[in-house]
Write an enzyme that holds these catalytic residues in place. Structure first.
Site, mmCIF file in Angstrom:
data_model
loop_
_atom_site.group_PDB
_atom_site.id
_atom_site.type_symbol
_atom_site.label_atom_id
_atom_site.label_comp_id
_atom_site.label_asym_id
_atom_site.label_seq_id
_atom_site.Cartn_x
_atom_site.Cartn_y
_atom_site.Cartn_z
ATOM 1 N N HIS A 64 0.838 -1.199 0.000
ATOM 2 C CA HIS A 64 0.000 0.000 0.000
ATOM 3 C C HIS A 64 0.874 1.251 0.000
ATOM 4 C CE1 HIS A 64 -3.962 -2.044 1.468
ATOM 5 N NE2 HIS A 64 -3.859 -2.027 0.165
ATOM 6 N N ASP A 66 0.922 4.173 1.406
ATOM 7 C CA ASP A 66 1.386 4.888 2.595
ATOM 8 C C ASP A 66 2.537 4.163 3.294
ATOM 9 O OD1 ASP A 66 -0.577 2.926 3.207
ATOM 10 O OD2 ASP A 66 -0.933 3.805 5.177
ATOM 11 N N HIS A 139 -4.566 -8.778 6.199
ATOM 12 C CA HIS A 139 -4.915 -7.470 5.651
ATOM 13 C C HIS A 139 -5.539 -7.682 4.274
ATOM 14 C CE1 HIS A 139 -4.940 -3.201 5.527
ATOM 15 N NE2 HIS A 139 -3.965 -3.060 4.638
#
Length: 320
Positions: A64, A66, A139
């Site tokens: 991801h 970030d 996740h």
């Protein structure tokens, strides 16, 4: 072993918190190991005591943005500085292709070798001082948590006591320093641990993000000195945590409790809990401490040094 938090926000940066990155500083070997590298991580490094030139290994939890959007820029800056000899990067499948694409389309040339290791659960790195292992988390994309285990260090050898006991210097000292048992010429049996100070127990750190509560995180964090665990949501927002497969503050605390961790640092906070909102980050701390008391809130540039621990006092050996 020092931890410096370089980014503690989830998703997007805020005025006071950048996105995810944690530096593990190893002063004894003049190295820094980086965990995740969100956007502007290198800017955060410039504002901290972490030295860019000392970064030797980077561990990426998942793909991801970030957690990876600062990686390419940081690697390019290391090359321009010209003081990095090599970089080892560890992460999930796709990380190598991502970096290759960034390098190709930006026409960036690295002046130093970079090796990308695609990780699988288990030990991913080991040397004479440390072992690094990872395990799968839960996740929306493939994600891994990391555990750094420092190996025990032998205690200091008491030369004066060895001399007083009439032990001749030379190879016997080396055996005793290693904790071995030796037999002297006069028949006396000496155990190495009787002449050595208590060993320094290796310190342990676990880094778990992004994930909802899962047994993998509990397993990874068993008996660690410090657990760094995401706490994206407050307990009252657990529905969102389940939808997005993130943790609440109480889930992080439950992991720490189940793993018998010594200390928990919460990180990766949703911007929805920024100052001025009805529910704020301090409320997440209260929730977590109700379950696991030794919990702290991470914030950008917080530095924490992992304490050393000794084994119980050695048995004394009388002279005479």
């Amino acid at each position: 072993m020092q931890i410096t938090f370089l980014g503690t926000s989830s998703g997007v940066p805020t005025r006071s918190r950048n996105v995810s990155s944690v530096a593990l500083r190893l002063p004894q070997r003049a190295e820094v190991w980086l965990f995740d590298c969100g956007e502007a991580t290198q800017h955060q490094i410039l504002r901290s005591d972490v030295r860019l030139s000392q970064i030797r290994r980077i561990f990426i939890t998942h793909m991801h943005g970030d957690h990876i959007f600062g990686l390419m820029g940081l690697l390019a800056s290391c090359g321009l500085a010209g003081n990095v000899s090599r970089m080892d990067i560890y992460g999930p499948p796709g990380l190598n292709k991502y970096l290759e694409a960034c390098q190709r389309y930006s026409q960036t040339h690295f002046s130093y070798p970079i090796r990308v290791h695609t990780v699988q659960p288990g030990v991913i790195y080991e040397d004479e001082e440390f072992t690094v292992s990872c395990t799968a988390l839960h996740h929306r994309v493939t994600a891994f948590g990391y555990r750094v285990s420092e190996k025990d260090r032998p205690g200091r050898f008491d030369v004066q006591q060895a001399v007083a006991l009439g032990i001749p210097s030379g190879p016997l000292y080396g055996q005793l320093k290693r904790g071995e048992q030796v037999t002297l010429a006069d028949g006396r049996v000496i155990h190495g641990q009787q002449l050595c100070a208590p060993p320094e127990l290796g310190r342990k750190l676990a880094y778990c993000t992004d994930t909802i509560y899962c047994e993998g995180a509990v397993e990874l964090a068993q008996d660690v000195d410090v657990l760094i665990h995401e706490a994206t949501f407050a307990h009252q927002d657990a529905d969102m945590a389940y939808q997005r497969l993130h943790s609440t503050s109480t889930m992080a605390a439950q992991v720490a409790l189940a793993a018998a961790a010594k200390r928990l640092f919460l990180t990766h906070f949703s911007p929805r809990y920024a100052p001025g909102n009805d529910l704020q980050i301090d409320n997440l701390l209260e929730e977590a401490r109700a379950i696991f008391a030794p919990t702290e809130l991470a914030y950008d540039f917080l530095t924490y040094e992992l304490p050393r621990h000794l084994e119980p006092e050695r048995q004394t050996l009388s002279v005479g």
